[in-house]
Design an enzyme around this catalytic site. Structure first.
Site, mmCIF file in Angstrom:
data_model
loop_
_atom_site.group_PDB
_atom_site.id
_atom_site.type_symbol
_atom_site.label_atom_id
_atom_site.label_comp_id
_atom_site.label_asym_id
_atom_site.label_seq_id
_atom_site.Cartn_x
_atom_site.Cartn_y
_atom_site.Cartn_z
ATOM 1 N N MET A 139 -7.152 8.878 10.379
ATOM 2 C CA MET A 139 -7.859 9.426 9.210
ATOM 3 C C MET A 139 -8.786 10.580 9.608
ATOM 4 O O MET A 139 -9.874 10.728 9.049
ATOM 5 C CB MET A 139 -8.673 8.323 8.508
ATOM 6 N N LYS A 141 -4.290 2.925 -2.538
ATOM 7 C CA LYS A 141 -5.116 3.252 -1.377
ATOM 8 C C LYS A 141 -4.813 4.626 -0.816
ATOM 9 O O LYS A 141 -4.986 4.861 0.367
ATOM 10 C CB LYS A 141 -4.957 2.229 -0.241
ATOM 11 N N GLY A 149 1.380 0.084 9.259
ATOM 12 C CA GLY A 149 0.908 -0.137 10.636
ATOM 13 C C GLY A 149 0.618 -1.592 10.907
ATOM 14 O O GLY A 149 1.403 -2.485 10.577
ATOM 15 N N ASP A 183 0.832 -1.214 0.000
ATOM 16 C CA ASP A 183 0.000 0.000 0.000
ATOM 17 C C ASP A 183 0.859 1.253 0.000
ATOM 18 O O ASP A 183 2.064 1.200 0.248
ATOM 19 C CB ASP A 183 -0.876 0.023 1.265
ATOM 20 N N ILE A 237 -5.758 -3.073 12.213
ATOM 21 C CA ILE A 237 -6.253 -1.804 12.769
ATOM 22 C C ILE A 237 -6.488 -0.840 11.615
ATOM 23 O O ILE A 237 -5.529 -0.358 10.990
ATOM 24 C CB ILE A 237 -5.289 -1.232 13.834
#
Ligand SMILES: C[S@@+](CC[C@H](N)C(=O)[O-])C[C@H]1O[C@@H](n2cnc3c(N)ncnc32)[C@H](O)[C@@H]1O
Length: 279
Positions: free
Chosen positions: A187, A74, A106, A52, A110
């Site tokens: 986010m 993404k 990460g 990603d 999650i």
């Protein structure tokens, strides 16, 4: 006597006939030193790595030269591959007998949609393994000297998504506005104004210490600390961009005292908003 789990035996027993397998691997916040040894070993031996945009260049450099690298994108509002396409690609690659590493920023479980990808793998009887990564909250907490819990200030910590769905944030505001807890918002940059307003409306003091951290736990880390009421203004004035994490709670006040990143200096003060960057 309790029998020890033999993970190698378990792996061998669950592999399908093609020998293909998908490893869903957490890459941590960006610093290659924060990768698990298991993740580093898998990158050194994978046939294909599907990654990603949050995976840093430093980590991509650890992929063995013979491996095929596939960018799955993404970025916000610019998904280069749809989630369904990514899941199906993993199935196809594994069915061809590849050792596939699906590398995510990460921790894959999650806010990483790791669960959805595994559901598709199960549907198509593809073997998989999950390797945890340091999630942004943990990495950034440690790299900014903001403990997420503290006996005096926070007995609980909530991880929340601030991603807007249909332009609104449907969160349990009374539960979020409780005292003595830390809020970590992933986010949340686009909705920072609404988050600040709603938390204050539901009783969290406007003076609650808050932080916004961009590219945390990397050499590009930037952090601004302010009150909850002023946080949206700070984020705007100091031009914070994605990926940014928001931490709200009394523990943020400890940053001044516990911050150990000595290369990080205050470089700007605009209208009272303080910014620290790694130099
Ligand atoms: C789709 S979520 C993925 C979270 C990831 N699975 C994890 O465990 O950290 C992306 C959001 O994580 C946060 N994030 C991830 N890495 C970050 C970093 N190095 N610095 C700041 N925020 C980060 C940001 O809020 C970003 O918008």
């Amino acid at each position: 006597m309790e029998e020890k789990l033999d993970i190698q035996k378990l792996r061998a027993a669950t592999q399908d006939a093609s020998g293909g397998i998908v490893y869903l691997v957490g890459a941590g916040p960006g610093d290659p030193d924060l990768l698990t040894l298991r993740a580093a070993n898998l990158l050194a031996t994978a046939d294909v790595v599907v990654y990603d945009n949050l995976v840093s260049d430093g980590i991509l450099k650890l992929i063995n030269l013979g491996a095929e690298k596939i960018y799955a994108g993404k970025e916000k509002n610019n998904h280069s591959m749809s989630q369904v396409d990514i899941s199906h690609l993993l199935v196809i690659l594994a069915k061809k007998g590849n050792k596939v590493v699906r590398l995510k920023g990460g921790d894959p479980f999650i806010f990483g949609r790791g669960g959805e990808e595994l559901e598709t793998l199960i549907e198509y009887s593809v073997d998989y393994e999950v390797v945890p990564g340091i999630t942004a909250a943990n990495g950034i907490s440690c790299y900014t000297g903001i403990p997420l819990t503290h006996r005096d200030y926070a007995q609980s910590c909530l991880f929340i998504t601030g991603h807007l769905k249909d332009g609104t944030l449907d969160l349990d505001w009374p539960a979020l506005a409780r005292r003595n807890q830390t809020l970590v918002i992933y986010m949340g940059l686009g909705a920072i104004g609404e988050i600040s307003k709603k938390l204050i409306q539901h009783g969290l003091p406007a003076t609650t210490p808050s932080a916004i951290i961009e590219n945390g736990a990397t050499s590009k880390q930037r952090i601004s600390t302010d009150t909850l009421a002023r946080l949206p203004e700070s984020a705007k004035l100091l031009n914070f961009i994605s990926p940014s994490l928001i931490i709200i709670g009394q523990v943020v006040a400890l940053h001044e005292k516990l911050n150990w990143l000595k290369d990080q200096i205050q470089i700007e003060k605009i209208n009272g908003c303080q910014l620290k960057e790694v130099v």
